[in-house]
Structure formats: structure tokens, C-alpha cells
Design an enzyme around this catalytic site. Structure first.
Site, PDB file in Angstrom:
ATOM      1  N   ASP A   1      12.547 -28.413   8.984  1.00  0.00           N
ATOM      2  CA  ASP A   1      12.019 -28.362  10.479  1.00  0.00           C
ATOM      3  C   ASP A   1      11.928 -29.649  11.128  1.00  0.00           C
ATOM      4  O   ASP A   1      11.513 -29.841  12.308  1.00  0.00           O
ATOM      5  CB  ASP A   1      10.689 -27.447  10.287  1.00  0.00           C
ATOM      6  CG  ASP A   1       9.620 -28.144   9.701  1.00  0.00           C
ATOM      7  OD1 ASP A   1      10.003 -29.248   9.026  1.00  0.00           O
ATOM      8  OD2 ASP A   1       8.347 -27.571   9.840  1.00  0.00           O
ATOM      9  N   SER A   2      12.310 -30.596  10.417  1.00  0.00           N
ATOM     10  CA  SER A   2      12.324 -32.058  10.817  1.00  0.00           C
ATOM     11  C   SER A   2      13.318 -31.921  11.991  1.00  0.00           C
ATOM     12  O   SER A   2      13.586 -33.076  12.634  1.00  0.00           O
ATOM     13  CB  SER A   2      12.632 -33.199   9.752  1.00  0.00           C
ATOM     14  OG  SER A   2      13.835 -32.773   8.888  1.00  0.00           O
TER      15      SER A   2
ATOM     16  N   ASP B   1      13.451 -24.167   5.811  1.00  0.00           N
ATOM     17  CA  ASP B   1      12.497 -24.516   5.950  1.00  0.00           C
ATOM     18  C   ASP B   1      11.673 -23.716   6.953  1.00  0.00           C
ATOM     19  O   ASP B   1      12.076 -23.527   8.198  1.00  0.00           O
ATOM     20  CB  ASP B   1      12.311 -26.151   6.526  1.00  0.00           C
ATOM     21  CG  ASP B   1      11.025 -26.791   6.074  1.00  0.00           C
ATOM     22  OD1 ASP B   1      10.227 -26.479   5.417  1.00  0.00           O
ATOM     23  OD2 ASP B   1      10.920 -27.891   6.680  1.00  0.00           O
TER      24      ASP B   1
ATOM     25  N   LYS C   1      11.275 -23.089   2.140  1.00  0.00           N
ATOM     26  CA  LYS C   1      10.223 -24.068   1.709  1.00  0.00           C
ATOM     27  C   LYS C   1       9.070 -23.887   2.500  1.00  0.00           C
ATOM     28  O   LYS C   1       9.290 -23.653   4.099  1.00  0.00           O
ATOM     29  CB  LYS C   1      10.765 -25.326   1.892  1.00  0.00           C
ATOM     30  CG  LYS C   1       9.384 -26.490   1.458  1.00  0.00           C
ATOM     31  CD  LYS C   1      10.141 -27.899   1.483  1.00  0.00           C
ATOM     32  CE  LYS C   1      10.308 -28.506   2.952  1.00  0.00           C
ATOM     33  NZ  LYS C   1       8.992 -28.821   3.701  1.00  0.00           N
TER      34      LYS C   1
ATOM     35  N   GLU D   1       4.670 -25.085   3.352  1.00  0.00           N
ATOM     36  CA  GLU D   1       3.737 -26.301   3.452  1.00  0.00           C
ATOM     37  C   GLU D   1       2.511 -26.032   3.327  1.00  0.00           C
ATOM     38  O   GLU D   1       1.940 -24.833   3.603  1.00  0.00           O
ATOM     39  CB  GLU D   1       3.721 -27.047   4.592  1.00  0.00           C
ATOM     40  CG  GLU D   1       5.196 -27.963   4.963  1.00  0.00           C
ATOM     41  CD  GLU D   1       4.957 -28.550   6.314  1.00  0.00           C
ATOM     42  OE1 GLU D   1       3.869 -29.077   6.675  1.00  0.00           O
ATOM     43  OE2 GLU D   1       6.037 -29.178   6.651  1.00  0.00           O
TER      44      GLU D   1
ATOM     45  N   GLU E   1       5.100 -35.253  -0.911  1.00  0.00           N
ATOM     46  CA  GLU E   1       5.398 -36.056   0.288  1.00  0.00           C
ATOM     47  C   GLU E   1       3.943 -37.202   0.533  1.00  0.00           C
ATOM     48  O   GLU E   1       2.974 -36.752   0.529  1.00  0.00           O
ATOM     49  CB  GLU E   1       5.536 -35.243   1.455  1.00  0.00           C
ATOM     50  CG  GLU E   1       5.819 -36.189   2.866  1.00  0.00           C
ATOM     51  CD  GLU E   1       6.478 -35.552   4.161  1.00  0.00           C
ATOM     52  OE1 GLU E   1       6.990 -34.392   3.954  1.00  0.00           O
ATOM     53  OE2 GLU E   1       6.754 -36.517   4.991  1.00  0.00           O
TER      54      GLU E   1
HETATM   55  O1  KIV Z   1      11.299 -31.153   7.384  1.00  0.00           O
HETATM   56  C1  KIV Z   1      11.799 -31.870   6.530  1.00  0.00           C
HETATM   57  O2  KIV Z   1      12.903 -32.435   6.695  1.00  0.00           O
HETATM   58  C2  KIV Z   1      10.926 -31.726   5.226  1.00  0.00           C
HETATM   59  C3  KIV Z   1      11.236 -32.859   4.231  1.00  0.00           C
HETATM   60  C4  KIV Z   1      10.931 -34.222   5.015  1.00  0.00           C
HETATM   61  C5  KIV Z   1      10.725 -32.694   2.815  1.00  0.00           C
HETATM   62  O3  KIV Z   1      10.145 -31.005   4.903  1.00  0.00           O
END
Ligand code: KIV
Length: 266
Positions: A45-46, A84, A114, A116, A183
């Protein structure tokens, strides 16, 4: 190369081989990452920050994440694609977690997702795993919790938070996570978690002792310059290369050098 799977994550840890992971968000970059032989691509989600130009990852939506995951899945031949899950796509309820997690596999070609958080999302990991949605956990600096954390800060420096992170890692492993991102935590803490868990740890700003590493692709290639975290290593400066190419193009068009005969039809 055969497709990289959840089983390969565990095998690499057992055999002491490092796992490589990078983010990607679109077809051309996913192709390059895959061709380079990276084990897994995280459609992070970056994307909100490095592609959409947002201040943080919170506004990124499920539909956007599914769209980018589809582009990446289409490009990849062997890397494992991990989607994500964006803010509020799993925190709201166990049902939402399963439904939205399932969409990444069913509609976007991902092999895992993934999420969090620590012990508070253990039940989410459990129900998704039971529904055959492999889950990668993510603890330490969790960007979706930026407002609670008060900024992007290293986590686990004091004894109490370090103890909680170790506890969370065990709880998430017990809940069925196949791997866990650590992280921005001190490297000795990451080493301890890595040694205590049977599932692999993937570090980002967590030092060299993790079972694997992940970085944001745009940081690695020099395409994101708003801020560069200490843990980033730039392996290229594509922004400079792109600037030069585009300036050369502009100059050649203005001077009538481009297009030449070889670019023109008779
Ligand atoms: O969103 C992302 O790119 C991430 C990584 C930095 C682990 O969660």
C-alpha cells in the site's frame, strides 16, 4: 524457474537461505523484478506514497490495491505475489478480513496477503489462514498506525515495547502467519525474534539477521525523493537517467534532429 510459494518461504528459512522481496505496483516494473529472480513481490500500500503522491498510506482503497495487484500478477512468471491489505479492509471485522483477503486471490492473482498489527489481529490471521488465504504479518513500524505512533519512528527501543513485539511475533506465528515483516526495529531485537520463530522474518530497517529483506522499489531505484529512510540503500538513480533522456528528447525535437529518416515512413 518454478513459481515461488509459501512452502519455499519456510524451506529457505530451514536451509538458512535469505529470502528476497521487493515491492512493485505495475506491469513493467514487476516484469523487471521477476526477471531479476526476486523471490516475492509485495504489492504494497506504499503505492499511495510512491505512485499516487499521497502523504501516507491510509487513503488507499481495496479497488486500487486489487487493480495494482492484477497488473503485477499479469507480469510475473515465478515470483510470489503478495497483496497488501489496505487500511480498514480487515480491521473492521473477521468477515471483512476473509472477504477482502479472498478477493486478492480470487480477483487479482495474488498467492497471499499481508496485514499490519500484533496480537489484536491474530484472530484475523487465524480465520483467513483457515480459509486458505496465506497471511504475512507485519509488526514494528506499521504505517497504517501512523496516527497512533505519532510518526514514522523506530519501534521496540524500550524494554516494554520490545517485549510486546516478541510476544506479538509468537502469537502471529501461532495464529498461522507464514512469515512476518519486521519494520524499523533494533537489529538485536530482530535477531532474537528471527531465532525464536520457525516462520521466516522479512526485515525492512531491522538489520542483517532477518531471514529475508524487503525494500520499496522506488527507493531502491531512486524514484522517490520526498524522504529517504536510513534503512534504504539506493542501487540506482533512475530519476536522473529519466531526466536526461527526456531533456535529450526535448532538445532533439526542438532542433529538428528527431525524428530522423530511420524513424519515418516513405
Ligand atoms: O507497503 C509496503 O510497501 C510495505 C513494505 C514497506 C513492507 O508494507
Amino acid at each position: 524457474m518454478p513459481p515461488f510459494t509459501v512452502q519455499d518461504f519456510l524451506k529457505k528459512k530451514r536451509e538458512g537461505q535469505k529470502i528476497t522481496m521487493l515491492t512493485a505496483y505495475d506491469f513493467p516494473f514487476a516484469r523487471i523484478v521477476d526477471e531479476a529472480g526476486i523471490d516475492a513481490i509485495l504489492v504494497g500500500d506504499s503505492v499511495g506514497m510512491v505512485v499516487q503522491g499521497l502523504e501516507n498510506t491510509l487513503p488507499v482503497t481495496m479497488e486500487e490495491m486489487l487493480y495494482h495487484t492484477r497488473l503485477v500478477s499479469r507480469a510475473v512468471k515465478s515470483a510470489m505475489v503478495i497483496g497488501d491489505m489496505p487500511f480498514m479492509s480487515y480491521q473492521t471485522s473477521l468477515e471483512e478480513a476473509v472477504r477482502n483477503g479472498g478477493r486478492f486471490l480470487k480477483e487479482a492473482g495474488a498467492s497471499a496477503v499481508k496485514i499490519e498489527g500484533g496480537s489484536e489481529i491474530a484472530e484475523h490471521v487465524r480465520v483467513m489462514t483457515r480459509s486458505d488465504i496465506p497471511v504475512m504479518a507485519h509488526i514494528g513500524l506499521t504505517p497504517q498506525a501512523i496516527h497512533r505512533m505519532g510518526g514514522y519512528r523506530v519501534q521496540g527501543r524500550d524494554e516494554e515495547t520490545a517485549r510486546r513485539l516478541i510476544e506479538d511475533a509468537h502469537i502471529l506465528e501461532d495464529a498461522g502467519a507464514f512469515s512476518i515483516v519486521l519494520e524499523a526495529i533494533p537489529m538485536e531485537l530482530a535477531k532474537r525474534i528471527t531465532e525464536e520463530l520457525t516462520i521466516p522474518t522479512i526485515g525492512i530497517g531491522a538489520g542483517p539477521h532477518c531471514d529475508g529483506q524487503v525494500l520499496v522499489l522506488h527507493d531502491v531505484l531512486g524514484l522517490f525523493e520526498r524522504f529517504i529512510p536510513k534503512f534504504v540503500k539506493r542501487y540506482a538513480n533512475l530519476k536522473e537517467e529519466a531526466l536526461k533522456a527526456i531533456r535529450d528528447y526535448k532538445e532533439e525535437v526542438e532542433k529538428g534532429i528527431f525524428p530522423a529518416k530511420e524513424h519515418s515512413f516513405r
